[in-house]
Each structure stands twice: as structure tokens, then as C-alpha cells.
Write a protein that holds these residues in place. Structure first.
Motif, mmCIF file in Angstrom:
data_model
loop_
_atom_site.group_PDB
_atom_site.id
_atom_site.type_symbol
_atom_site.label_atom_id
_atom_site.label_comp_id
_atom_site.label_asym_id
_atom_site.label_seq_id
_atom_site.Cartn_x
_atom_site.Cartn_y
_atom_site.Cartn_z
ATOM 1 N N ARG A 56 0.829 -1.394 3.903
ATOM 2 C CA ARG A 56 -0.142 -0.084 4.218
ATOM 3 C C ARG A 56 0.778 0.497 4.631
ATOM 4 O O ARG A 56 1.341 1.862 4.387
ATOM 5 C CB ARG A 56 -1.363 -0.315 4.976
ATOM 6 N N LEU A 57 2.097 -0.038 5.885
ATOM 7 C CA LEU A 57 3.305 0.879 6.060
ATOM 8 C C LEU A 57 4.068 0.911 4.534
ATOM 9 O O LEU A 57 5.177 2.174 4.910
ATOM 10 C CB LEU A 57 3.588 -0.356 6.750
ATOM 11 N N LEU A 58 4.370 0.323 3.497
ATOM 12 C CA LEU A 58 5.387 -0.241 2.676
ATOM 13 C C LEU A 58 4.817 2.244 2.170
ATOM 14 O O LEU A 58 5.512 3.180 1.763
ATOM 15 C CB LEU A 58 5.352 -0.991 1.991
ATOM 16 N N MET A 59 2.946 1.594 1.921
ATOM 17 C CA MET A 59 2.834 2.597 1.129
ATOM 18 C C MET A 59 2.810 4.325 2.141
ATOM 19 O O MET A 59 2.905 5.597 1.368
ATOM 20 C CB MET A 59 1.219 2.611 0.329
ATOM 21 N N THR A 60 2.847 4.233 3.220
ATOM 22 C CA THR A 60 2.534 5.379 4.249
ATOM 23 C C THR A 60 3.972 6.164 4.230
ATOM 24 O O THR A 60 3.900 6.999 3.780
ATOM 25 C CB THR A 60 2.359 5.231 5.395
ATOM 26 N N LEU A 113 6.969 10.502 2.076
ATOM 27 C CA LEU A 113 8.365 10.961 1.304
ATOM 28 C C LEU A 113 7.906 12.020 0.171
ATOM 29 O O LEU A 113 8.372 13.285 0.235
ATOM 30 C CB LEU A 113 9.276 10.516 1.280
ATOM 31 N N LEU A 114 6.489 11.609 -0.446
ATOM 32 C CA LEU A 114 6.201 12.319 -1.617
ATOM 33 C C LEU A 114 6.079 13.527 -0.752
ATOM 34 O O LEU A 114 6.893 14.944 -1.497
ATOM 35 C CB LEU A 114 5.826 11.792 -2.383
ATOM 36 N N LEU A 132 11.594 8.545 -6.503
ATOM 37 C CA LEU A 132 10.442 8.089 -5.584
ATOM 38 C C LEU A 132 9.360 7.845 -6.673
ATOM 39 O O LEU A 132 8.450 6.987 -6.504
ATOM 40 C CB LEU A 132 9.791 9.441 -5.773
ATOM 41 N N ALA A 133 9.642 8.095 -7.993
ATOM 42 C CA ALA A 133 8.082 7.477 -9.198
ATOM 43 C C ALA A 133 9.065 6.653 -9.631
ATOM 44 O O ALA A 133 8.435 5.638 -9.681
ATOM 45 C CB ALA A 133 8.618 8.496 -10.724
ATOM 46 N N ALA A 134 10.544 6.217 -9.435
ATOM 47 C CA ALA A 134 10.575 3.967 -9.596
ATOM 48 C C ALA A 134 9.963 3.780 -8.657
ATOM 49 O O ALA A 134 10.088 2.823 -8.374
ATOM 50 C CB ALA A 134 12.174 4.692 -10.306
ATOM 51 N N GLY A 135 10.780 4.704 -7.321
ATOM 52 C CA GLY A 135 9.816 3.941 -6.536
ATOM 53 C C GLY A 135 8.757 2.959 -6.404
ATOM 54 O O GLY A 135 8.196 2.156 -5.594
ATOM 55 N N GLY A 136 7.238 3.475 -7.068
ATOM 56 C CA GLY A 136 6.146 3.654 -6.887
ATOM 57 C C GLY A 136 6.023 2.157 -7.740
ATOM 58 O O GLY A 136 5.354 1.494 -7.572
ATOM 59 N N VAL A 137 7.284 1.935 -8.626
ATOM 60 C CA VAL A 137 6.798 1.170 -9.439
ATOM 61 C C VAL A 137 7.641 0.109 -9.039
ATOM 62 O O VAL A 137 7.254 -1.095 -8.879
ATOM 63 C CB VAL A 137 8.026 0.991 -10.960
#
Length: 703
Positions: free
Chosen positions: A187-191, A196-197, A244-249
Motif C-alpha cells: 500500500r505504501l508503494l502504491m500510495t 506522484l501521478l 510513471l507508466a513504466a513505474g507502474g509496470v
């Protein structure tokens, strides 16, 4: 400890000594250098265009320069652009047939370091006239208050989100790989990623209204968004969104590869250390038990190898993404302009990444302390955090030296005062970090003691369980998993007592059920103690919480710093606008005071003294002039005759005398008409008697 403190103090002393070493001037926040027509100039005919020259390159929009007539009507063609392709200029053409009078030029642009600047000045056609336009009302570069607050908040959130995303990912990759399986860490990573997005999109939408000083209702104006994307900061924001799109992957791979269920392995093993310890715990090689243990260790290594390879690959990919994300900040801020840009850019990136690792790692550690992060992982982060603080110190000293330039800028400029506040906050965090290191040492010691206590309790419970037998120190299958804490020992003792009593009853189901309940209660107490920890873990959690709170304040001050002109630049602008020295370049619309010592050679008290000439606004056209004569003690003196004249040698123009009107003893005033820009010579002729006379001269740069 004293040696470490002494070394730290030595490093800080050396850093401070280097901080204010001399360097060339830095540029940031463009300033207006000259205009055509000049400030206060009176032209015989209407100019075809108005041209502005700046100290550095600026970004423009079609309405960056506006020209208003005496009635406040806009008379330019709305085609502001760079003059002759020069990035440090702006030009707007005027409509045909505009009349005489005083015109106001209001301008607004964006510096190379992405900060908006603005101002206003006046010139006249034919002759000066009254105007309904207030220059002070149209010259400000200040954005709308609501937009400024929202824009600043979005930038602060972006900094915090970057720290959370980069720091949390680095923590689990380097210190606690199995922590990525914890839902709170995920949850911390996704937050961090989502924040940031969202903040990046908010900055992109708010940038247009922020630059132009319009209301927040213009945030969704697509024309403003397109204009922002054409600027350097817009390019950086667009690149950040792609990253950030690459960060989601990357996050999906991180959780998918490292977040697998590995509870079959030793949960205290943070990074595979248990694999190496397995053969040491086994019995002698060559025996049946030893061969089985060695085989299990080999199988475990083979099973863990793909995860180790995945961890390495994710670490490399994550490092590349982190560096690229940091570039979207440093490429559009103070580091991108001024002195030593090739060195300033990587230094700023290192500073940002070290900050992210430290602050984001603290947030992850705070979560991990409630969810079983092992002491080995905490100790590893403590060492790496010390390295991050060292990088922060070195890079921060360089950035401060580059931005300040003098001791006085620390207190005389907004940038310096904010830097002092940030330094104090970071020093507080370092102090808390030293306290945390002490708690880490206690946590490691407490963990070793608790493991031994728990092992003895489990062996006692198994030895006296119904149907069980003494093991003579040999570990059984039921004692493979060890829980920490005194609560576990108490629970084990109760279980042993209950089991001993139950032995009298043989296989009594009631006794067996009671034993099962007692063992379950012991397990729950052990889990709760692992989560909450003992005094060492509790103390560490409190200090980390305090560090995190101070970190939020550091992020806020950092955002304010990046939005303030560096102290070196603020001092240079102030010195330029207020310099009393002769021959100095002057900004149009400023007052300059020249001091001309004179000595007529006479014997009267008024024969020797100082003539002070004040000129305003130091521009082509009419300038208000005052002249003061003072003797050696600074008292006004009266003389039979005094003359003031201006000469422009480069154009063979002059001398142009100034008609002076007496304003008291040793005081005169008048108006000087200076039709051209250039290096003028100001001459003051003083006659103290019928035969004693002298002329003093100084240079004055106009335009």
C-alpha cells in the motif's frame, strides 16, 4: 562514538569553510537589463515596436508584453516574440496611428529556471501626459493566491511522493525483500506512485494560470496546457508521466516476483542469509541426517536463485527509473541555469535521490516495525541511511555555495533564511538518526536474547507434552519455528505445566483441548509481541516517527527553496539597483547617486568638499537632478557659482547644461534632458571665490 562524532564535526567544519568560497556570478530568475524605448524616454514619433532585453533566456506567450495607452487601452498587436531569434529578448509591435502621451509597458515571462517574472515601465510619445494606468498594479509577477497555494501544495506532494516511491522500493530491494509481501508495504508503494501521478497532473494543469496570474478556473484551459507543454518544465512533466507508466509496470513486477509466499522458509531470514546458516546447524557430514540437511540446503538455494536474479534485475531497472525521475526535477529548476551546470545537474540529482532513499526508507521502516521487519534489515538500513546522509551533506553544501555566494545572503535574502531553516531541520533529523542507531543496537541484542529464551521454552513444552519424550537437546520437528519475547517463554511454561498435569490423565480429550488452547494463546502472544516489539523496537519506532514528522517539514521548506531566487542572484540584483558608485550599469527607473570630490585651491571654507549629484530615473529623456555641496565636515556650504552639465563623448553630444534652482544653502535641483543612451560624463564646476574654481567629473551609464 566520540571518534564518529569528531569525524562528523570535522566534515561539517570543512564543508562550511568551503561553502562561501568565491565563484563567478550565477544566473537564475531573469531580470530586465534594458528596453527600447527606454524607461521614461520621450520619443518624437511613435516607435514601431517595443523591445526588452533580459539577463537570461525567457519563455514567452503572445501576451507576454502589453502596451497600454494613457486611457488604459491596449495598443500592441499581441504578437510578443523573441527579437531576431534571441532567447533573452522580447518584442511586440504597436498599432499604427497611436497618439501622443505616456504609455505603460507591462511584461511577464518565464525564466530559464521555470520561474515567472514580470514588471512594468513607461515611455512617452511627443510629451509626457497623465495616464490612468497604475504601473504598480500591472507590473507584479505574483500569481493568484489560490493558484499559488494549490501549485505549491502539488509540488510539495510530488516531492513527498517521489521520496515514498523511491525510498520504499529501495528499502525492500536492498534491506527487506520479503517485506514486499506485506500488504501495508504494498500500500505504501502504491500510495507513492498514485500521489506522484496525481500531483504531476495537477502541476501541469496549474502551471498556465500560475505563470499568467489568472484564476484557478483557467486550470483546464487546453490552450494553456499546450503552452505549458512547449516550455522546458512542460517537457519535464510530460516525461515524468511517461516514466510513471513504466513505474507502474516496475511495481507490478516487484510485487509479483518478490511478493511470493515464502513462509516455508525461515521468516527471520531477510535476504537469504538463512541459506548459508543451514549447513552449520546440521549434524556432522556423512551421517544420514547431515546428508538430508545438506540436500535441503541445496534445494533451497536452487529455489531461491530465480528470486535473487529477479531481485538484481529489478534493482537495476529501479535505479534507472529513479535517476530518470530525478532528472525531470533538476532539468527544469535552479540547477539547469547559472554557473557549473554540468556539475550542478548530477549533484542535484544525487541530492534528490539521497533524500528520497532516506525519507522514503524511514516511512517503510515505520511500517515494518509493526509487521515483523527483522533486526538485520533494520541494521542494514541504518548503515545505508548514514551513507545517504553523507551524500546529502556533501551535495547540499555545494548547492548552498552555488546559490548563496556570501555569508550575508544567509540572513539578507529569503533563499538564505529558508536554507538556514532547512539546515536546522536536517540537523534535527541527523540527531534523531543517531538515537535510532542506538535503538538498533539494542534491538539486535534483545533479539538474540529472546531467541535463546524462546528456544528453551519450546523445548521444555515439547519435552513434557502428552505422549512426548525428552529430546536431550536435539531439535525436533515441532520446534523448528522460534518466536521471540518473554511472553513466549511464559506461554511455553504454562503449556509445559498443563501438559505435565495432563500426563496424569493419559489421553483425556479435555486435557488435550486445554493444552491446545494454551498453545494457541502462546502463539497469539508471540505474534503480538513480534508485531509490537519490546522496549527496543518501541523506542526505535518512536524515533523513526519523529524523524518522519521532521521530514515532512523538510519537504515543505525544500519546495519553498526551489521557488525562491538564489541568494547570489538576489544580492546581485539589489546591488545593481542601489549601487551609488559611478559608472555602474543601472536598471531603468532607478536612482543613482554620484559623489564628486572637488578642490578649488582657495583658502576659504567652501574651497574643498564634495558635490553629490542624484539622478532619477537614469534613462533617456527627462531626469530629475539634485545637487548638494558639503564641506569636509559634511556641512552644506554656499558658493558664488556652481554649474552642472552632461556630455556624451561617444556621440560628440554636449555639454548639456542643467538649469539649477536653489533649494537652500548648498542645495539645487533641476531637470536634465538626456536624449540618448550611453556613457555620459557628469561635470560639476564650483567657484569658491573670484579666482578659485575647479571642475569635477564622473561617469554615468544610461540605458
Amino acid at each position: 562514538m566520540p571518534r564518529r562524532v569528531a569525524a562528523l564535526l570535522a566534515v561539517l567544519a570543512a564543508a562550511v569553510a568551503l561553502l562561501f568560497g568565491g565563484a563567478g556570478t550565477a544566473a537564475a530568475h531573469a531580470t530586465l537589463v534594458s528596453t527600447d524605448p527606454a524607461q521614461g524616454a520621450v520619443t518624437a514619433t511613435a516607435p514601431a515596436a517595443v523591445t526588452l532585453t533580459f539577463s537570461e533566456g525567457v519563455s514567452l506567450t503572445a501576451d507576454s508584453v502589453r502596451v497600454l495607452d494613457p486611457a488604459g487601452k491596449q495598443v500592441d498587436n499581441g504578437d510578443a516574440a523573441h527579437a531576431d531569434g534571441k532567447e533573452a529578448s522580447a518584442r511586440v509591435t504597436l498599432r499604427q496611428g497611436i497618439g501622443n502621451g505616456t504609455y505603460t509597458v507591462a511584461w511577464r515571462a518565464v525564466s530559464e529556471d521555470s520561474h515567472p517574472v514580470g514588471g512594468a515601465f513607461t515611455f512617452s510619445i511627443g510629451a509626457p501626459s497623465d495616464t490612468t494606468v497604475s504601473a504598480s498594479a500591472v507590473q507584479g509577477a505574483e500569481p493568484d493566491a489560490v493558484v499559488a497555494a494549490a501549485y505549491g501544495t502539488a509540488r510539495t506532494v510530488a516531492y513527498a511522493a517521489l521520496a515514498l516511491l523511491v525510498g520504499a522500493a529501495a528499502f525492500v530491494l536492498i534491506c527487506w525483500p520479503r517485506g514486499v509481501a506485506v500488504h501495508q508495504v504494498q500500500r505504501l508503494l502504491m500510495t507513492g506512485w498514485i500521489a506522484l501521478l496525481v500531483s504531476t497532473v495537477a502541476v501541469l494543469l496549474l502551471r498556465g494560470p500560475y505563470e499568467r496570474g489568472t484564476g484557478i478556473s483557467q486550470a483546464f484551459d487546453l490552450s494553456l496546457v499546450r503552452a505549458t507543454l512547449d516550455e522546458r518544465i512542460g517537457t519535464a512533466l510530460a516525461a515524468r508521466l511517461l516514466l510513471l507508466a513504466a513505474g507502474g509496470v516496475f511495481l507490478s513486477l516487484l510485487v509479483g516476483q518478490l511478493g511470493q509466499d515464502r513462509t516455508a522458509q525461515d521468516p527471520s531470514d531477510a535476504d537469504g542469509a538463512g541459506d548459508a546458516a543451514e549447513p552449520a546447524a546440521a549434524v556432522e557430514p556423512g551421517t544420514e541426517e547431515g546428508e538430508e540437511a545438506e540436500l535441503r540446503a541445496l534445494e533451497r538455494r536452487a529455489a531461491d536463485r530465480p528470486l535473487r536474479d529477479a531481485r538484481l534485475g529489478l534493482g537495476v531497472g529501479g535505479a534507472v527509473l529513479a535517476v530518470a525521475l530525478s532528472a525531470t526535477w533538476v532539468g527544469a529548476d535552479h540547477s539547469s541555469v547559472g554557473i557549473q551546470v554540468p556539475l550542478a545537474l548530477p549533484t542535484a540529482a544525487l541530492h534528490l535521490l539521497a533524500m528520497a532513499f532516506w525519507l522514503g526508507g524511514l516511512a517503510t521502516l515505520l511500517v515494518g516495525l509493526r509487521h515483523g521487519v527483522p533486526a538485520a534489515a533494520v541494521e542494514r538500513f541504518s548503515k545505508l541511511a548514514l551513507a545517504a546522509v553523507t551524500v546529502l551533506t556533501v551535495t547540499g553544501v555545494y548547492q548552498a555555495w552555488r546559490g548563496l555566494g556570501s555569508w550575508g545572503a544567509l540572513v539578507d535574502t529569503e533563499y538564505g533564511r529558508l536554507l538556514l531553516i532547512k539546515t536546522g531541520l536536517v540537523a534535527g533529523m541527523v540527531g534523531l538518526a543517531w538515537i535510532s542507531r542506538a535503538w538498533v543496537a539494542r534491538l539486535r541484542t534483545a533479539g538474540a536474547t529472546a531467541d535463546g529464551t524462546d528456544a528453551a521454552a519450546d523445548e521444555a513444552a515439547d519435552a513434557t507434552a502428552p505422549g512426548g519424550k525428552a529430546t536431550s537437546g536435539k531439535p525436533s520437528e515441532g520446534t523448528a519455528e522460534r518466536e521471540a519475547g518473554a511472553g513466549a517463554a511464559v506461554g511455553g511454561k504454562r503449556a509445559a505445566t498443563a501438559a505435565a498435569d495432563g500426563g496424569k490423565g493419559g489421553d483425556d480429550p479435555a486435557r488435550l483441548a486445554q493444552l491446545a488452547r494454551q498453545r494457541a494463546a502462546r502463539d497469539r502472544a508471540s505474534e503480538r509481541r513480534t508485531r509490537d516489539g519490546g522496549p527496543a523496537r518501541t523506542g526505535l519506532r518512536r524515533t523513526v516517527l519523529l524523524e518522519s514528522a521532521v521530514a515532512v517539514a523538510v519537504l515543505v521548506v525544500t519546495t519553498m527553496l526551489t521557488n525562491s531566487p538564489p541568494g547570489r542572484v538576489a544580492e546581485a540584483v539589489a546591488a545593481t539597483s542601489q549601487s551609488p558608485t559611478a559608472g555602474a550599469s543601472t536598471v531603468p527607473g532607478r536612482t543613482v547617486e554620484l559623489k564628486l570630490p572637488y578642490d578649488t585651491g582657495g583658502s576659504t571654507p567652501n574651497a574643498k568638499g564634495t558635490a553629490t549629484v542624484t539622478v532619477n530615473p537614469v534613462a533617456t529623456g527627462p531626469n530629475e537632478v539634485t545637487l548638494k555641496l558639503d564641506d569636509k565636515s559634511g556641512q552644506p556650504v554656499s558658493v558664488p557659482e556652481v554649474q552642472l552639465a552632461f556630455t556624451l563623448p561617444d556621440r560628440d553630444l554636449g555639454p548639456l547644461p542643467v538649469t539649477l534652482a536653489a533649494q537652500g544653502t548648498g542645495r539645487w535641483s533641476g531637470t536634465a534632458q538626456l536624449p540618448l543612451a550611453g556613457n555620459w560624463v557628469v561635470s560639476v564646476t564650483v567657484r569658491s571665490s573670484d579666482i578659485d574654481q575647479s571642475t569635477a567629473t564622473e561617469q554615468l551609464k544610461v540605458g
